[in-house]
Design a protein around this motif. Structure first.
Motif, PDB file in Angstrom:
ATOM      1  N   ASN A  27      51.769 -40.340 -40.067  1.00 40.22           N
ATOM      2  CA  ASN A  27      51.861 -38.896 -39.836  1.00 40.22           C
ATOM      3  C   ASN A  27      52.525 -38.173 -41.000  1.00 40.22           C
ATOM      4  OD1 ASN A  27      50.576 -38.803 -37.388  1.00 40.22           O
ATOM      5  ND2 ASN A  27      52.440 -39.091 -36.197  1.00 40.22           N
ATOM      6  N   SER A  28      53.575 -38.780 -41.555  1.00 41.53           N
ATOM      7  CA  SER A  28      54.286 -38.147 -42.660  1.00 41.53           C
ATOM      8  C   SER A  28      55.162 -39.180 -43.349  1.00 41.53           C
ATOM      9  CB  SER A  28      55.145 -36.971 -42.166  1.00 41.53           C
ATOM     10  OG  SER A  28      56.164 -37.425 -41.301  1.00 41.53           O
ATOM     11  N   LEU A  29      55.575 -38.853 -44.567  1.00 39.86           N
ATOM     12  CA  LEU A  29      56.496 -39.680 -45.343  1.00 39.86           C
ATOM     13  C   LEU A  29      57.591 -38.760 -45.887  1.00 39.86           C
ATOM     14  CD1 LEU A  29      53.846 -41.670 -47.421  1.00 39.86           C
ATOM     15  CD2 LEU A  29      55.092 -42.530 -45.436  1.00 39.86           C
TER      16      LEU A  29
ATOM     17  N   GLU B  95      47.666 -32.478 -36.228  1.00 41.66           N
ATOM     18  CA  GLU B  95      47.957 -33.591 -35.325  1.00 41.66           C
ATOM     19  C   GLU B  95      46.777 -33.960 -34.425  1.00 41.66           C
ATOM     20  OE1 GLU B  95      51.443 -32.562 -33.172  1.00 41.66           O
ATOM     21  OE2 GLU B  95      52.676 -32.296 -34.973  1.00 41.66           O
ATOM     22  N   GLN B  96      46.047 -32.948 -33.959  1.00 37.23           N
ATOM     23  CA  GLN B  96      44.999 -33.208 -32.971  1.00 37.23           C
ATOM     24  C   GLN B  96      43.607 -33.381 -33.579  1.00 37.23           C
ATOM     25  OE1 GLN B  96      45.916 -33.737 -29.873  1.00 37.23           O
ATOM     26  NE2 GLN B  96      48.038 -33.167 -30.321  1.00 37.23           N
ATOM     27  N   VAL B  97      43.431 -32.921 -34.812  1.00 36.40           N
ATOM     28  CA  VAL B  97      42.100 -32.994 -35.417  1.00 36.40           C
ATOM     29  C   VAL B  97      42.087 -33.901 -36.649  1.00 36.40           C
ATOM     30  CG1 VAL B  97      40.216 -31.668 -36.450  1.00 36.40           C
ATOM     31  CG2 VAL B  97      41.527 -30.687 -34.557  1.00 36.40           C
ATOM     32  N   ILE B  98      42.918 -33.592 -37.630  1.00 34.00           N
ATOM     33  CA  ILE B  98      42.840 -34.305 -38.901  1.00 34.00           C
ATOM     34  C   ILE B  98      43.321 -35.750 -38.791  1.00 34.00           C
ATOM     35  CG2 ILE B  98      43.701 -34.378 -41.263  1.00 34.00           C
ATOM     36  CD1 ILE B  98      41.532 -32.307 -40.769  1.00 34.00           C
ATOM     37  N   VAL B  99      44.453 -35.983 -38.131  1.00 38.08           N
ATOM     38  CA  VAL B  99      44.958 -37.359 -38.024  1.00 38.08           C
ATOM     39  C   VAL B  99      43.941 -38.270 -37.331  1.00 38.08           C
ATOM     40  CG1 VAL B  99      46.694 -38.827 -36.926  1.00 38.08           C
ATOM     41  CG2 VAL B  99      47.407 -36.800 -38.203  1.00 38.08           C
TER      42      VAL B  99
ATOM     43  N   PRO C  13      49.854 -36.088 -43.387  1.00 35.96           N
ATOM     44  CA  PRO C  13      49.371 -37.464 -43.190  1.00 35.96           C
ATOM     45  C   PRO C  13      49.038 -38.182 -44.507  1.00 35.96           C
ATOM     46  CG  PRO C  13      48.403 -36.029 -41.564  1.00 35.96           C
ATOM     47  CD  PRO C  13      49.157 -35.151 -42.499  1.00 35.96           C
ATOM     48  N   ALA C  14      49.373 -39.450 -44.522  1.00 36.35           N
ATOM     49  CA  ALA C  14      49.132 -40.279 -45.711  1.00 36.35           C
ATOM     50  C   ALA C  14      48.415 -41.559 -45.306  1.00 36.35           C
ATOM     51  CB  ALA C  14      50.451 -40.617 -46.400  1.00 36.35           C
TER      52      ALA C  14
ATOM     53  N   LEU D 222      50.466 -18.951 -36.511  1.00 34.00           N
ATOM     54  CA  LEU D 222      49.882 -19.682 -37.627  1.00 34.00           C
ATOM     55  C   LEU D 222      50.513 -21.056 -37.758  1.00 34.00           C
ATOM     56  CD1 LEU D 222      49.607 -16.898 -40.365  1.00 34.00           C
ATOM     57  CD2 LEU D 222      47.874 -17.672 -38.759  1.00 34.00           C
ATOM     58  N   PHE D 223      51.838 -21.129 -37.581  1.00 24.88           N
ATOM     59  CA  PHE D 223      52.519 -22.420 -37.672  1.00 24.88           C
ATOM     60  C   PHE D 223      52.027 -23.364 -36.574  1.00 24.88           C
ATOM     61  CE2 PHE D 223      56.299 -19.889 -39.482  1.00 24.88           C
ATOM     62  CZ  PHE D 223      55.752 -19.928 -40.748  1.00 24.88           C
ATOM     63  N   TRP D 224      51.898 -22.823 -35.364  1.00 27.43           N
ATOM     64  CA  TRP D 224      51.478 -23.650 -34.233  1.00 27.43           C
ATOM     65  C   TRP D 224      50.059 -24.164 -34.445  1.00 27.43           C
ATOM     66  CZ3 TRP D 224      47.599 -23.317 -30.511  1.00 27.43           C
ATOM     67  CH2 TRP D 224      47.738 -24.172 -29.424  1.00 27.43           C
ATOM     68  N   ILE D 225      49.157 -23.269 -34.852  1.00 26.34           N
ATOM     69  CA  ILE D 225      47.771 -23.673 -35.075  1.00 26.34           C
ATOM     70  C   ILE D 225      47.686 -24.715 -36.184  1.00 26.34           C
ATOM     71  CG2 ILE D 225      45.529 -22.864 -35.927  1.00 26.34           C
ATOM     72  CD1 ILE D 225      46.101 -20.224 -34.452  1.00 26.34           C
TER      73      ILE D 225
END
Length: 377
Positions: A125-127, A106-110, A148-149, A97-100
């Motif tokens: 990616n992150s703050l 990273e690969q879809v939403i960003v 992501p922001a 679950l963590f990996w997915i």
């Protein structure tokens, strides 16, 4: 290059039939869940070092009572303490679950956010957040990193997202409270850090089976945030007082999927209200990875396996040691390997001394809370 021969008709550079057979044997023997998990753990270990994140390797240190992580807010107080104090987790860790979740983010939403944002804004990616909240003379520290922001050209945050994966998004009509709490912690911290107002974000759920998404706009709600702060203050009070918090699930399904349900007493086993320390006696539903993490986290306190688990995990028994069998009747201890037993937890061995006297008394391991060498007041 040598040509074919009677012993190796494919040539010297090709594996002989014997080596091919040996290779097949090795593959059949080693393609196991245990071998795969150990390999995957090693890959993560190497990746963390490569990316300068070696601090992720090894067990997490026990959390100070005043420190809180946004991702752990608004859950059962007892469950939170078990996790924060590195109590041994039951079952199998949900690494998949963590990996997915990480890959989906990273690969879809960003890339999707980069596609839809305006030319004047960018995607980070992150703050990192690190903020302090004072409640009744107690300083609560909240630390963590956002998902992501959307940021401006100076990389100042404008809009936050919180990304979660789930089996299906069809049943979702609103964001889950603990996810709202997480996003609120980020909004509160960043709003205090920057000159401009940061009060809006979005929780995006993605289906692990269809890749459909459901997005919910979230505006900072001071009343809801008060509830979250109260939860943090209560959690801190329990831990400062060295009290085991009550089992108070925030959600109906929380106990069913809890990694500490046997320890807590919410499962069909004879355990309940057990403290943070030690493995449950005569309990064998621990995963190799969870056991290794627990033993490593408490290595300085001489954590060892119970006799029940030593038979299942001989490699861990050799590395960390094993507690003795104990007889509750006569109080005699026996080396775990000196007692004749087939490893079946449902059929525990009898105490040899009591059996000799005509009493059949089963042996057990030490009580959970007495297994670690610890200085307790």
């Amino acid at each position: 290059m040598s040509g074919p021969s009677r012993d190796n008709p494919l040539g010297a550079d090709s594996p002989s039939p014997n080596s091919e057979h040996e290779a097949q044997q090795i593959v059949r023997q080693r393609v196991t869940n245990r071998e795969f998990n150990e390999w995957y753990s090693e890959q993560q270990f190497q990746t963390n070092i490569l990316e300068g994140k070696a601090y992720f390797n090894g067990p997490s240190p026990s959390k100070d009572p005043e420190r809180h992580s946004p991702s752990k807010l608004l859950q059962c107080h007892r469950k939170a303490s078990y996790a924060r104090k590195n109590a041994p987790r039951e079952g199998t860790p949900p690494e998949g679950l963590f990996w997915i979740g990480s890959e989906f983010e990273e690969q879809v939403i960003v890339p999707f956010l980069q596609h839809i944002t305006t030319p004047e804004t960018y995607v980070a990616n992150s703050l990192w957040i690190d903020t302090e909240i004072v409640v009744d003379d107690t300083s609560l520290h909240v630390r963590g990193s956002t998902d992501p922001a959307i940021v401006n050209t100076d990389a100042d945050p404008l809009f936050l997202t919180e990304i979660k994966t789930t089996t299906s998004v069809d049943y979702l009509s609103a964001p889950k409270p603990h996810h709202r709490a997480q996003l609120h912690a980020y909004l509160y911290a960043l709003n205090n850090e920057y000159d401009h107002s940061i009060t809006d974000g979005m929780i995006v759920y993605g289906s692990r089976t269809t890749l459909d998404i459901a997005a919910f706009h979230v505006e900072f709600d001071p009343v809801f945030w008060e509830r979250v702060v109260k939860w943090m203050a209560t959690q801190t009070q329990y831990e400062q007082a060295c009290e085991l918090p009550p089992a108070t699930p925030e959600r109906d399904w929380e106990c069913k999927y809890c990694s500490f349900k046997h320890r807590c007493g919410e499962a069909d086993t004879p355990y309940g209200d057990t403290g943070y320390d030690g493995l449950l006696p005569v309990f064998d539903k621990y995963d190799w990875q969870n056991l290794q993490e627990y033993l490593e986290a408490h290595k300085e306190r001489d954590a060892q396996l119970t006799p029940t688990l030593a038979h299942r995990f001989p490699d861990l028994a050799e590395e960390y040691g094993v507690y003795d069998w104990k007889c509750s009747r006569c109080g005699t201890s026996f080396d775990w390997n000196s007692v004749d037993w087939d490893g079946n937890a449902d059929n525990l061995p009898f105490c040899p001394d009591c059996a000799e006297a005509g009493d059949l008394v089963t042996l057990s391991g030490p009580e959970a809370d007495s297994q670690l060498n610890t200085d307790r007041e």
